[in-house]
Structure formats: C-alpha cells, structure tokens
Design an enzyme around this catalytic site. Structure first.
Site, short mmCIF file in Angstrom:
data_model
loop_
_atom_site.label_atom_id
_atom_site.label_comp_id
_atom_site.label_asym_id
_atom_site.label_seq_id
_atom_site.Cartn_x
_atom_site.Cartn_y
_atom_site.Cartn_z
N ASN A 119 -9.73 20.65 4.73
CA ASN A 119 -10.47 19.33 4.82
C ASN A 119 -10.21 18.90 6.57
OD1 ASN A 119 -11.78 17.00 4.12
ND2 ASN A 119 -9.89 15.81 4.03
N HIS A 142 -10.45 15.54 8.74
CA HIS A 142 -10.30 14.04 8.39
C HIS A 142 -10.56 13.49 10.13
CE1 HIS A 142 -8.74 10.44 7.20
NE2 HIS A 142 -7.76 10.26 8.11
N ASP A 152 -3.31 19.54 0.09
CA ASP A 152 -2.15 19.67 -0.88
C ASP A 152 -2.50 18.53 -1.94
OD1 ASP A 152 -1.09 17.38 0.43
OD2 ASP A 152 0.52 18.26 1.13
N GLY A 212 -1.22 15.43 -1.86
CA GLY A 212 -1.18 14.36 -1.43
C GLY A 212 -2.61 13.58 -0.88
N ASP A 272 -4.17 13.18 2.41
CA ASP A 272 -4.32 13.95 3.93
C ASP A 272 -2.81 14.07 4.13
OD1 ASP A 272 -7.12 13.11 3.77
OD2 ASP A 272 -6.67 10.98 4.52
#
Length: 210
Positions: free
Chosen positions: A115, A117, A149, A151, A153
C-alpha cells in the site's frame, strides 16, 4: 535458471477506489518490457470510477467487489480474495484503495500486499494524512510504501520519500505535491520488488532474492 533479462514478468493485481493516478503510473511503467511487471487485473470497491476506465482503456481486465453487495464484511473480504486470486498475482498493490482488507485476504496475500500512503508513517495513519500533517504543523511530509498487515498503516516499510510543507500549503496543494513524489516511488519499488525479489523480516523489507 533465467537471467533478470529473460525472467517472466510478475503478475500484479492493482486495487483502486478513485481516479487511478497511481494506477496510471504503473500502467505506463509496465508498457516497458524491461520493467518486470504485467498488470493482470484491476479491482475496485465501486463502479463508475476513473481508475476502472484507465484499466479498460489499457485493455486490462477489471472486477468490482462492493461491500454493500455482501451480507457481512467477512463475506466481502472472502469474495475480494477469490476475485484477486483468480489472477494468481505475485504482488497485489493498493493504489488508492480505500477499504481495509480482512483476515481471508491477508491469509492469502500477506507479505505481498503493498500500500502507498500519503504520509511519513508511523506518523499520520488513516485517510487524512496530509490534513493531519498540516494541522500538526510538521515541516516535512511525504509518502510511505509498506507491506500491509492486520493494523491500519502499520506494516513493514519498503520506502519513503520526503516532501517539504510550505507556509502557504493547503490540504489540496500538499496532497498534490505528495502525489507527485509518491508516483515515481511506487513505480520504482514495485518494479524492483518484481525484478529483484524481496524478503519481509520483521520490521525490515530487504530487496533481493534469498
């Protein structure tokens, strides 16, 4: 054993929720046969978005999994997992995908779901990174590419780039300047991870084949 020059490209599924500017950067890069990536499909959580139109113009298969079409978030996650797995990707890339995946998706693609961010994690997680950075008064913002994972970010960081915060910045101007740095970072590291391989070792991501 094939050399890097002859190694088959890595199939990648890209997930989007909006305009798809990060996706377009990957599409453009993948047009070069030496990049090492083939975008096998583009998935979305909503219909009628520009990101899907970009994929269709490039001749890339698309699919849509809308949360509201499923009785529970777990059922949606299972469906997204199966639709993505149908393309047998070596990597999955969230390029502005605004939904958190669940246990089924991470069980299938954990360690190879990336990802990008628009903040320098671990600072300012969540969907308002540039706004939160401005409100806090930081002088340096940026973008983080990480391995997703369980969580929000919180995954192991692959790469980061810094963007200065200017005195007259608005959320919109800072967001756009971060995007300009975020796109080449995403292109560079997705390509390198595909071509060179990588290992996630705790909080470290190391490029290169074991």
């Amino acid at each position: 054993m094939p050399s890097d020059e002859t190694r088959a490209p890595v199939d990648v599924v890209v997930l989007v929720s909006g305009s798809g500017t990060l996706l377009q950067a990957l599409i453009d890069a993948a047009a070069d046969s030496t990049y090492g990536v083939r975008i096998a499909a583009v998935g979305a959580d909503r219909d009628g978005i520009a990101g899907l139109e970009r994929a269709e113009r490039a001749g890339i298969p698309t699919f849509v999994c809308r949360v509201k079409d499923y009785a529970s978030r777990d059922e949606w996650d299972a469906a997204l997992t199966e639709r993505t797995a149908a393309y047998d990707p070596g990597l999955v890339v969230s390029a502005g995908f605004l939904k958190l995946v669940g246990a089924a998706f991470l069980a299938r693609f954990g360690g190879r779901y990336l990802n990008s961010h628009n903040a320098l994690l671990p600072s300012f997680p969540g969907i308002h990174g540039p706004r939160d950075a401005l409100e806090y008064g930081v002088r340096i913002a940026g973008a983080t590419l990480f391995v997703v994972d369980e969580g929000v970010d919180t995954g192991a960081i692959v790469a980061q780039c810094a963007v200065p915060v200017l005195d007259d910045d608005t959320e919109e101007s800072l967001t756009e300047r971060i995007k300009q740095a975020e796109r080449p970072q995403l292109v560079e590291y997705v390509g390198r991870m595909a071509r060179e391989g990588f290992v996630v070792d705790g909080r470290r991501v190391r490029l290169g084949r074991a």
